[in-house]
Design a protein around this motif. Structure first.
Motif, PDB file in Angstrom:
ATOM      1  N   ILE A 118       0.859  -1.180   0.000  1.00 31.32           N
ATOM      2  CA  ILE A 118       0.000   0.000   0.000  1.00 31.32           C
ATOM      3  C   ILE A 118       0.895   1.230   0.000  1.00 31.32           C
ATOM      4  N   GLN A 119       0.550   2.238  -0.805  1.00 33.79           N
ATOM      5  CA  GLN A 119       1.354   3.440  -0.873  1.00 33.79           C
ATOM      6  C   GLN A 119       0.482   4.638  -1.273  1.00 33.79           C
ATOM      7  N   GLY A 120       0.943   5.832  -0.865  1.00 32.08           N
ATOM      8  CA  GLY A 120       0.217   7.038  -1.220  1.00 32.08           C
ATOM      9  C   GLY A 120       1.050   8.274  -1.006  1.00 32.08           C
ATOM     10  N   ASN A 121       0.703   9.328  -1.734  1.00 28.24           N
ATOM     11  CA  ASN A 121       1.390  10.604  -1.590  1.00 28.24           C
ATOM     12  C   ASN A 121       0.392  11.752  -1.689  1.00 28.24           C
ATOM     13  N   ILE A 122       0.744  12.885  -1.116  1.00 25.97           N
ATOM     14  CA  ILE A 122      -0.154  14.042  -0.943  1.00 25.97           C
ATOM     15  C   ILE A 122      -1.454  13.587  -0.287  1.00 25.97           C
ATOM     16  N   LEU A 123      -1.333  12.796   0.757  1.00 28.70           N
ATOM     17  CA  LEU A 123      -2.494  12.267   1.458  1.00 28.70           C
ATOM     18  C   LEU A 123      -2.872  13.159   2.643  1.00 28.70           C
ATOM     19  N   ALA A 124      -4.079  12.917   3.147  1.00 23.34           N
ATOM     20  CA  ALA A 124      -4.533  13.647   4.332  1.00 23.34           C
ATOM     21  C   ALA A 124      -3.691  13.281   5.553  1.00 23.34           C
ATOM     22  N   GLY A 125      -3.007  12.145   5.504  1.00 18.03           N
ATOM     23  CA  GLY A 125      -2.157  11.717   6.605  1.00 18.03           C
ATOM     24  C   GLY A 125      -1.938  10.220   6.571  1.00 18.03           C
ATOM     25  N   GLU A 126      -1.124   9.746   7.501  1.00 22.58           N
ATOM     26  CA  GLU A 126      -0.806   8.325   7.576  1.00 22.58           C
ATOM     27  C   GLU A 126      -2.050   7.478   7.814  1.00 22.58           C
ATOM     28  N   GLN A 127      -3.094   8.079   8.407  1.00 24.55           N
ATOM     29  CA  GLN A 127      -4.307   7.312   8.701  1.00 24.55           C
ATOM     30  C   GLN A 127      -4.936   6.712   7.443  1.00 24.55           C
ATOM     31  N   VAL A 128      -4.675   7.316   6.288  1.00 24.90           N
ATOM     32  CA  VAL A 128      -5.225   6.789   5.038  1.00 24.90           C
ATOM     33  C   VAL A 128      -4.655   5.402   4.762  1.00 24.90           C
ATOM     34  N   ILE A 129      -3.340   5.282   4.845  1.00 27.19           N
ATOM     35  CA  ILE A 129      -2.667   4.005   4.605  1.00 27.19           C
ATOM     36  C   ILE A 129      -3.067   2.973   5.657  1.00 27.19           C
ATOM     37  N   LEU A 130      -3.137   3.405   6.907  1.00 29.75           N
ATOM     38  CA  LEU A 130      -3.477   2.476   7.983  1.00 29.75           C
ATOM     39  C   LEU A 130      -4.910   1.972   7.860  1.00 29.75           C
ATOM     40  N   ALA A 131      -5.824   2.839   7.433  1.00 26.95           N
ATOM     41  CA  ALA A 131      -7.213   2.418   7.232  1.00 26.95           C
ATOM     42  C   ALA A 131      -7.313   1.399   6.108  1.00 26.95           C
ATOM     43  N   MET A 132      -6.533   1.583   5.077  1.00 31.57           N
ATOM     44  CA  MET A 132      -6.536   0.639   3.965  1.00 31.57           C
ATOM     45  C   MET A 132      -5.999  -0.721   4.408  1.00 31.57           C
ATOM     46  N   GLU A 133      -4.917  -0.709   5.181  1.00 22.59           N
ATOM     47  CA  GLU A 133      -4.356  -1.968   5.676  1.00 22.59           C
ATOM     48  C   GLU A 133      -5.357  -2.689   6.576  1.00 22.59           C
ATOM     49  N   ALA A 134      -6.014  -1.949   7.480  1.00 23.92           N
ATOM     50  CA  ALA A 134      -6.974  -2.569   8.389  1.00 23.92           C
ATOM     51  C   ALA A 134      -8.106  -3.229   7.623  1.00 23.92           C
ATOM     52  N   SER A 135      -8.622  -2.545   6.607  1.00 25.55           N
ATOM     53  CA  SER A 135      -9.705  -3.114   5.800  1.00 25.55           C
ATOM     54  C   SER A 135      -9.242  -4.375   5.089  1.00 25.55           C
ATOM     55  N   LEU A 136      -8.044  -4.334   4.547  1.00 26.00           N
ATOM     56  CA  LEU A 136      -7.529  -5.481   3.816  1.00 26.00           C
ATOM     57  C   LEU A 136      -7.407  -6.706   4.713  1.00 26.00           C
ATOM     58  N   ARG A 137      -7.003  -6.487   5.943  1.00 21.85           N
ATOM     59  CA  ARG A 137      -6.812  -7.601   6.879  1.00 21.85           C
ATOM     60  C   ARG A 137      -8.133  -8.098   7.461  1.00 21.85           C
ATOM     61  N   GLU A 138      -9.157  -7.236   7.480  1.00 19.98           N
ATOM     62  CA  GLU A 138     -10.437  -7.616   8.089  1.00 19.98           C
ATOM     63  C   GLU A 138     -11.356  -8.358   7.132  1.00 19.98           C
ATOM     64  N   ASN A 139     -11.212  -8.156   5.824  1.00 24.18           N
ATOM     65  CA  ASN A 139     -12.161  -8.702   4.857  1.00 24.18           C
ATOM     66  C   ASN A 139     -11.598  -9.904   4.117  1.00 24.18           C
ATOM     67  N   THR A 140     -10.994 -10.815   4.838  1.00 28.38           N
ATOM     68  CA  THR A 140     -10.312 -11.938   4.204  1.00 28.38           C
ATOM     69  C   THR A 140     -11.255 -12.931   3.535  1.00 28.38           C
ATOM     70  N   GLU A 141     -12.532 -12.901   3.890  1.00 25.11           N
ATOM     71  CA  GLU A 141     -13.469 -13.861   3.301  1.00 25.11           C
ATOM     72  C   GLU A 141     -13.967 -13.418   1.932  1.00 25.11           C
ATOM     73  N   LYS A 142     -13.713 -12.175   1.554  1.00 25.99           N
ATOM     74  CA  LYS A 142     -14.206 -11.647   0.286  1.00 25.99           C
ATOM     75  C   LYS A 142     -13.247 -11.978  -0.847  1.00 25.99           C
ATOM     76  N   THR A 143     -13.713 -11.799  -2.084  1.00 27.85           N
ATOM     77  CA  THR A 143     -12.840 -11.995  -3.238  1.00 27.85           C
ATOM     78  C   THR A 143     -11.806 -10.878  -3.284  1.00 27.85           C
ATOM     79  N   ILE A 144     -10.733 -11.096  -4.034  1.00 25.62           N
ATOM     80  CA  ILE A 144      -9.706 -10.079  -4.184  1.00 25.62           C
ATOM     81  C   ILE A 144     -10.290  -8.776  -4.712  1.00 25.62           C
ATOM     82  N   ILE A 145     -11.302  -8.890  -5.570  1.00 24.87           N
ATOM     83  CA  ILE A 145     -11.915  -7.684  -6.142  1.00 24.87           C
ATOM     84  C   ILE A 145     -12.498  -6.815  -5.044  1.00 24.87           C
TER      85      ILE A 145
END
Length: 290
Positions: A118-145
């Motif tokens: 996960i990567q980003g630039n000119i973001l509102a802050g580090e929380q953007v990346i962390l929120a994306m990681e948390a979602s990715l780890r929480e939704n393991t039962e869903k398809t990759i899409i």
């Protein structure tokens, strides 16, 4: 030089043997610049003064057996503007790497884990990346899409690109997963210019499931009685059918249904000979035309 400030995820799904990338930005048509993926090779996100040669070069290197880390090093080695670049890679085995040059505009950064970067630039802050990681780890039962999309949505809701919103894209590849099995593009959708591009991307993914999904036999609806009477009514309104609304699947009804369903592109979700239709399609047709 245009600067695609961006937040993105590259990912590998070992169960599906699929590779994907999702991205959003305050930049016109970010899907034409950032996402690159090739079945059995990997996925690359190239952004922040994007060097688009990283796409094909990175995929070719990983397809030849280089790891994501090795590929990243080779890409950066001969790039005199490497400190302006941001890139994420996941290789054929799911090994990942992310890089943020020291001259990328703040907030800029990234993180990687097993099967994703996960990567980003000119973001509102580090929380953007962390929120994306948390979602990715929480939704393991869903398809990759949907794991990719939900993670992008989480980043968007956490502030996303601090300049605003404009475009988003998703590309997921899997061997022979494309239309009729003739290519590897499982999903390939872009929202090039929209006031809510991430939400619009989700709407396109729902349409993808509607048109290209498949219901199990027990969830299909037999065309008889009230559901068929409603379809006969709709088909009559649009000139496909001239008979009575009797709810019987007779020859004139079947002929009309073939024409109507063909016009709406739902042939793959209708069994005309057996008189069966996938429930989501029936519900869509009744809602849209009823």
């Amino acid at each position: 030089m245009l600067h695609p400030s961006t937040f993105s995820i590259v990912m590998y799904d070992a169960k599906e043997k699929a590779w994907g990338i999702v991205v959003a930005s305050k930049f016109l048509a970010v899907g034409s610049v950032v996402p690159w993926a090739r079945a059995n090779a990997g996925a690359v996100a190239t952004q922040s003064f994007a060097n688009t040669t990283y796409g094909n070069r990175g995929l070719t290197l990983m397809e030849a057996g280089h790891s994501a880390e090795e590929t990243l090093a080779l890409l950066l080695d001969d790039d005199p503007e490497r400190e302006l670049r941001q890139v994420g890679l996941v290789d054929a085995q799911g090994r990942s790497a992310t890089y943020t040059g020291s001259s990328c505009f703040v907030w800029a950064g990234g993180l990687s884990g097993d099967g994703f970067a996960i990567q980003g630039n000119i973001l509102a802050g580090e929380q953007v990346i962390l929120a994306m990681e948390a979602s990715l780890r929480e939704n393991t039962e869903k398809t990759i899409i949907w794991r990719l999309y939900n993670a992008l949505l989480a980043g968007d809701q956490a502030g996303g690109d601090r300049r605003g919103k404009q475009s988003a894209a998703i590309l997921v590849v899997k061997s022979q997963a494309g239309y009729a099995g003739f290519n590897d593009r499982w999903v390939d959708y872009r929202v090039d210019d929209h006031h809510e591009p991430v939400k619009r991307l989700g709407e396109l993914l729902n349409l993808h499931e509607l048109y290209f999904g498949k219901s199990p036999l027990e969830e299909r609806v037999r065309l008889v009685g009230e559901p068929l009477r409603q379809l006969q009514d709709i088909m009559a309104k649009f000139g496909y059918y001239r008979g009575r609304f009797h709810g019987e699947y007779d020859a004139p009804t079947q002929t009309a249904l073939r024409a109507f369903i063909g016009n709406e592109n739902f042939e793959d979700r209708t069994n005309f000979d057996a008189g069966l239709i996938d429930r989501p399609v029936l519900e869509h047709l009744l809602s849209r035309f009823g």
